[in-house]
Scaffold this active site. Structure first.
Site, PDB file in Angstrom:
ATOM      1  N   GLY A 133      45.075 -15.141  80.301  1.00  0.00           N
ATOM      2  CA  GLY A 133      46.301 -15.873  80.000  1.00  0.00           C
ATOM      3  C   GLY A 133      46.586 -16.939  81.030  1.00  0.00           C
ATOM      4  N   GLY A 181      49.329 -19.075  81.161  1.00  0.00           N
ATOM      5  CA  GLY A 181      50.704 -19.556  81.189  1.00  0.00           C
ATOM      6  C   GLY A 181      51.209 -19.672  82.619  1.00  0.00           C
ATOM      7  CG  PHE A 182      55.296 -20.828  83.429  1.00  0.00           C
ATOM      8  CD1 PHE A 182      55.394 -22.029  84.112  1.00  0.00           C
ATOM      9  CD2 PHE A 182      55.834 -20.743  82.157  1.00  0.00           C
ATOM     10  CE1 PHE A 182      56.011 -23.130  83.546  1.00  0.00           C
ATOM     11  CE2 PHE A 182      56.456 -21.834  81.579  1.00  0.00           C
ATOM     12  CZ  PHE A 182      56.551 -23.031  82.271  1.00  0.00           C
ATOM     13  CB  VAL A 233      40.535 -11.511  76.334  1.00  0.00           C
ATOM     14  CG1 VAL A 233      40.243 -10.084  76.783  1.00  0.00           C
ATOM     15  CG2 VAL A 233      39.973 -12.514  77.332  1.00  0.00           C
ATOM     16  CD  GLU A 287      67.306 -24.714  76.027  1.00  0.00           C
ATOM     17  OE1 GLU A 287      67.682 -24.862  77.199  1.00  0.00           O
ATOM     18  OE2 GLU A 287      66.129 -24.453  75.708  1.00  0.00           O
ATOM     19  CG  ASP A 291      57.605 -14.088  79.004  1.00  0.00           C
ATOM     20  OD1 ASP A 291      58.229 -14.153  80.078  1.00  0.00           O
ATOM     21  OD2 ASP A 291      57.563 -15.026  78.187  1.00  0.00           O
ATOM     22  CB  ALA A 351      59.392 -20.523  83.346  1.00  0.00           C
TER      23      ALA A 351
END
Length: 463
Positions: free
Chosen positions: A18, A20-21, A86, A177, A314, A330
């Protein structure tokens, strides 16, 4: 492909699933500490998810908020990035399996995040796309602007009303948002763009199953958010549980009453669940999970009984050193990614691993231009000041300097002109020959009444 130096080849092999952040910052930190690192991700770019809703509503392009992982990590010769999915793990053999083979690890970091949760109604996905990936944002943008184009084409008042009805499900930060951006779009940005209708005639409805929107925010900021949404024409409906979603709209229950809402565009922001790899990892290790399916980890982010496996971002259910549940945000993911690299380094040096401590800088939600709410370490702010703080925080958090400049320029342009940067409808248009064949009765005519085009079909099942 980067090659490992002799020194790096003898160091522990860290496999990170992964990008991501959490995963990307872990890869950076482990790489700088001299570990051999392999980052595996089904996509070859890092995506700044908090701004996906601006791609969906035309303010930014995907290129503004996505950046190749290889470019981020290019200076670290002991870090490899592989674009692959994966799908399985063997904790005893310390092997992960991906679509192009398998890989041995000394340390495994799972940072695959979450996906949408339709609460047992996955068939709703086709009619109510969520917002977690680049494909989702492009699909959502296509549906939003396709609805406006079809409304311009039709002379049927009932059909036009349905096309101009937009329903956002979920009153958390993403839903608020997204609804605010739609309100900005319909009330300010596109008011001169159409001839058959006024974009202000569009109806934007925000549905929340709980008693109020933004439930983790203080009451004053929730009230401010409602006020900002109302100023943009967004209808907020709370204690409204979605019972069904189809191509024509949604059915909503309030108490004992059920109501049908006709809408061509339904957008999902109501919940998340762990990624498939997270579920596979939990089953393979017997790791406990919370009610939402997140994997419960030890204070050092490792799996109980598996000190060589870390779960961050997360995907992790973590209580930090101060006894606080770490949120799926994040900043928390970035901090966890950096923390585990530092903690492992301490452990390898024979020092005790300190438990993770989350530095909570607060939460913010933006509601159109000049409108935002924020709870920043006890400082409750709203309006223009909150919006500028939100813009500064998000530009600073982008992974690359070029991205920061591009987003800043786009926002500056939008701020002074109220013009959007990208309202393109991508995907294959209806083929000319198909239309001609339909007119001649050779094939059934295409059904465009749902506001979808052929490009939607390719993106419907993106997880």
């Amino acid at each position: 492909m980067a090659t490992d130096s002799p020194q790096a080849s003898t160091s522990p092999h860290v496999v990170i699933v992964g990008g991501g952040f959490a995963g990307l910052h872990a890869a950076r930190r482990f790489g700088r500490a001299g570990y051999r690192v392999t980052l595996l991700d089904k996509r070859n770019f890092h995506l700044f998810q908090p701004l996906l809703y601006q791609v969906a509503t035309g303010s930014l392009t995907i290129g503004d908020i996505a950046y190749p992982q290889r470019s981020v990590l290019r200076k670290l010769g002991n870090v490899r990035t592989l674009n692959t999915t994966v799908f399985d793990v063997d904790p005893k053999a310390r092997v992960v399996y991906h679509e192009h083979g398998s890989m041995q690890y000394d340390l495994l970091v799972a940072a695959t995040g979450v996906k949408h949760n339709y609460f047992g109604n996955d068939h709703w996905r086709e009619h109510a796309p969520g917002l977690k990936t680049a494909e989702h944002a492009i699909q959502m943008r296509r549906r939003i602007f396709r609805a406006f184009e079809l409304a311009e084409l039709t002379d049927d008042a009932v059909a036009r009303r349905r096309l101009l009805n937009f329903v956002v499900v979920g009153g958390g930060p993403t839903g608020v948002e997204l609804a605010g951006a739609l309100g900005e779009l319909t009330r300010k940005t596109m008011v001169r763009d159409f001839r058959s209708f006024n974009s202000r005639d569009a109806r934007v409805v925000l549905l929340e199953g709980g008693p109020d929107i933004l439930p983790v925010y203080p009451e004053r900021l929730r009230d401010e958010a409602r006020r900002h949404l109302a100023a943009l024409g967004v209808e907020v409906q709370t204690s409204a549980m979605v019972e069904d979603v189809d191509a024509q709209g949604v059915r909503v229950r309030r108490g004992d009453a059920s109501e049908r809402m006709e809408a061509a565009t339904v957008l999902w922001a109501a919940g998340v669940r762990p990624s498939l790899f997270g579920e596979v990892l939990a089953e393979a290790t017997g790791a406990p999970r919370d009610r939402g399916g997140r994997i419960q980890v030890a204070p050092d982010c490792s799996l109980p009984g598996h000190p060589e496996i870390f779960v961050i971002g997360d995907l992790a259910m973590l209580t930090d050193a101060a006894g606080r549940d770490v949120p799926g945000l994040a900043p928390a993911a970035i901090q966890q990614g950096r923390y585990i690299a530092d903690a492992v380094r301490r452990r390898d040096a024979g020092k005790p691993m300190k438990p993770f401590r989350y530095r909570d800088w607060g939460t913010m939600a933006v509601i159109g231009v000049n409108r935002a709410v924020g709870n920043l370490r006890g400082l409750k702010t709203s309006g223009m000041l909150a919006w500028f703080l939100w813009a500064f925080v998000h530009i600073r958090a982008l992974i690359d300097g070029e991205q920061r400049l591009r987003v800043f320029v786009n926002w500056l342009w939008k701020y002074f002109t109220r013009q959007m940067g990208d309202r393109l409808i991508t995907g294959d248009p209806t083929h000319t020959q198909s239309l001609r064949d339909a007119r001649l009765g050779r094939v059934p005519p295409p059904d465009n009444g749902s506001g979808q085009d052929s490009g939607d079909k390719a993106g419907r099942n993106v997880a």
